[in-house]
Design an enzyme around this catalytic site. Structure first.
Site, PDB file in Angstrom:
ATOM      1  CB  CYS A  80      -0.978  -0.044   1.170  1.00 46.35           C
ATOM      2  SG  CYS A  80      -2.430   0.992   0.918  1.00 46.35           S
ATOM      3  CG  HIS A 130      -4.285  -3.809   2.932  1.00 48.33           C
ATOM      4  ND1 HIS A 130      -3.624  -3.462   4.088  1.00 48.33           N
ATOM      5  CD2 HIS A 130      -4.595  -2.645   2.314  1.00 48.33           C
ATOM      6  CE1 HIS A 130      -3.540  -2.150   4.173  1.00 48.33           C
ATOM      7  NE2 HIS A 130      -4.131  -1.634   3.110  1.00 48.33           N
ATOM      8  CD  GLU A 176      -3.296  -6.801   5.552  1.00 46.96           C
ATOM      9  OE1 GLU A 176      -4.023  -5.828   5.777  1.00 46.96           O
ATOM     10  OE2 GLU A 176      -2.511  -6.839   4.580  1.00 46.96           O
TER      11      GLU A 176
END
Length: 426
Positions: A314, A398, A400
């Site tokens: 990001c 992202h 995750e």
């Protein structure tokens, strides 16, 4: 004082139906509607429902009346919309939302309450929460408190009973807008509009307000009940330095689960100190705001490139783009949600990803040798980079998730493989 009396006329209905209704027990009743003064006089108290007591004033001059929950007062921020269906608690605690009002397009929020296991940082960094409907009850076995109480304790403003669909369409048409939330009757709409027009988020260093103050070790892995990787790196440890530009806890948990020993350092941590620690790799994390507002971070990235494998996520991806000589730009309304399709150009695989950013890297500005590895299928923007000559990889989104789908989790395995390869060739 009674202002109206209505008889439902049940007797007349039976009179017009000549059948035998003797066996039916009929109750004839009258309903009286009273004025507010009369209601108070007989001790009925205040209205049992909340009335509009808040306003959202956007910089385009529109005023949106709403009901407040959480904290009260007046707050300014950039309004963005998030299309995730679940995970409002992870959104609340994502440091990348610093300085922003998050409008959640999913209409019903608060029904699962809040627990203390799903937080992505130690506090709420967003400026406020805008939702359509606030659940009047909670139903979840992990619930520890209501959303309203949670926000009030953290001094975060929230509003509901506002037309979030109309605001979202306005943001899509006009782009992200600065807005002011207020519960203060003493402030006029004109005063709030003046505040919104005089504040800007572009060029503001928001990273320094969310980063840690000193280095610390991270050891927690993803809980066994949530983990889904194959542990194929079990027994092998990689030392990773993670720059905290607003890092989320689950990024650290995923790295730890893949066999990394992690030291988290502040955003201003010197590159020379990082290299003295002899890491196997460096992570440049997610974070809020404009990458052009943090030239010190870009310089840090430049000093580390080529020395060790790096992974940018990001904000880290955007800083890598600038450090490589590329340019970044502010998007019209950004990407915020857990349902963004991304194509991996190397494998052809499409991933449904979780994203939260208002800036992007301009791929046309990147030097020769830098490869665009991922593309957002909604608008064609750059979603991932690689520079094999310098052992660089990055993603604009992202991996995750938290909240969101886990399609992109293999990116952590790729980073492990990159560090492993460099380590073997050393």
């Amino acid at each position: 004082m009674a202002i109206r009396c209505t008889d439902f006329g049940v007797k007349s209905w039976f009179a017009s139906n000549p059948r035998n209704y003797a066996s039916i027990n009929v109750r004839i009743f009258t309903i009286r509607c009273s004025s507010g003064a009369a209601a108070t006089a007989v001790g009925l108290g205040e209205r049992p429902w909340k009335t509009s007591d808040a306003r959202l004033v956007l910089e385009d001059g529109s005023v949106w009346k709403a009901k407040s929950f959480g904290a009260s007062g007046t707050q300014v921020g950039e309004v963005v919309f998030n299309t995730s269906l679940t995970g409002y608690q992870e959104i609340l605690t994502d440091p990348s939302y610093a300085g922003q009002f998050v409008l959640v397009t999913n209409p019903h929020i608060g029904n699962t309450g809040v627990n203390f296991d799903d937080e992505e940082s130690s506090q709420c960094f967003l400026a406020g929460l805008v939702i359509r409907s606030l659940s009047i009850g909670t139903s979840n076995w992990r619930c520890a408190e209501t959303l309203g109480d949670y926000l009030a304790e953290r001094n975060i403003m929230g509003i509901y009973d506002v037309d979030t669909r109309a605001i979202t369409r306005r943001l899509r048409q006009d782009g992200s807008l600065i807005g002011v939330l207020s519960t203060e009757d003493s402030k006029t709409d004109e005063e709030l509009l003046k505040i919104s027009c005089s504040w800007d988020i572009v060029g503001v260093d928001l990273i320094s307000g969310v980063s840690c103050n000193s280095p610390y070790e991270w050891v927690d892995k993803t809980g066994s009940e949530w983990d889904f990787n194959s542990n194929e790196t079990a027994g092998e440890t990689f030392r990773v330095i993670a720059y905290d530009f607003g890092i989320k806890h689950n990024i650290l948990r995923r790295l730890a689960s893949y066999g990394c020993k992690i030291t988290v350092v502040p955003s201003t941590w010197p590159a020379s100190e990082t290299l003295k620690m002899k890491p196997d790799g460096v992570l440049f994390s997610n974070g809020p705001g404009d990458p052009s507002a943090v030239p010190y971070a870009v310089e840090t990235v430049k000093e580390i490139l080529g020395k060790v494998p790096v992974f940018g996520i990001c904000m880290g991806h955007q800083l890598l783009g600038q450090a490589l000589g590329g340019k970044t730009f502010k998007m019209k309304f950004g990407h915020h949600g857990g349902n963004h399709p991304v194509r991996n150009l190397r494998s052809g695989r499409v991933e449904i990803s979780a994203q939260n950013h208002n800036y992007a890297v301009d791929p046309a500005s990147l030097p020769e040798g830098v490869e665009v590895t991922h593309v957002n299928l909604n608008d064609g923007s750059c979603a991932g980079l690689a520079y094999p000559a310098l052992n660089i990889m990055s993603l604009q989104y992202h991996p995750e998730a938290s909240p969101g789908p886990h399609d992109s989790d293999p990116a952590f395995r790729e980073f492990i493989q990159l560090m492993k390869q460099v380590k073997q060739n050393a």
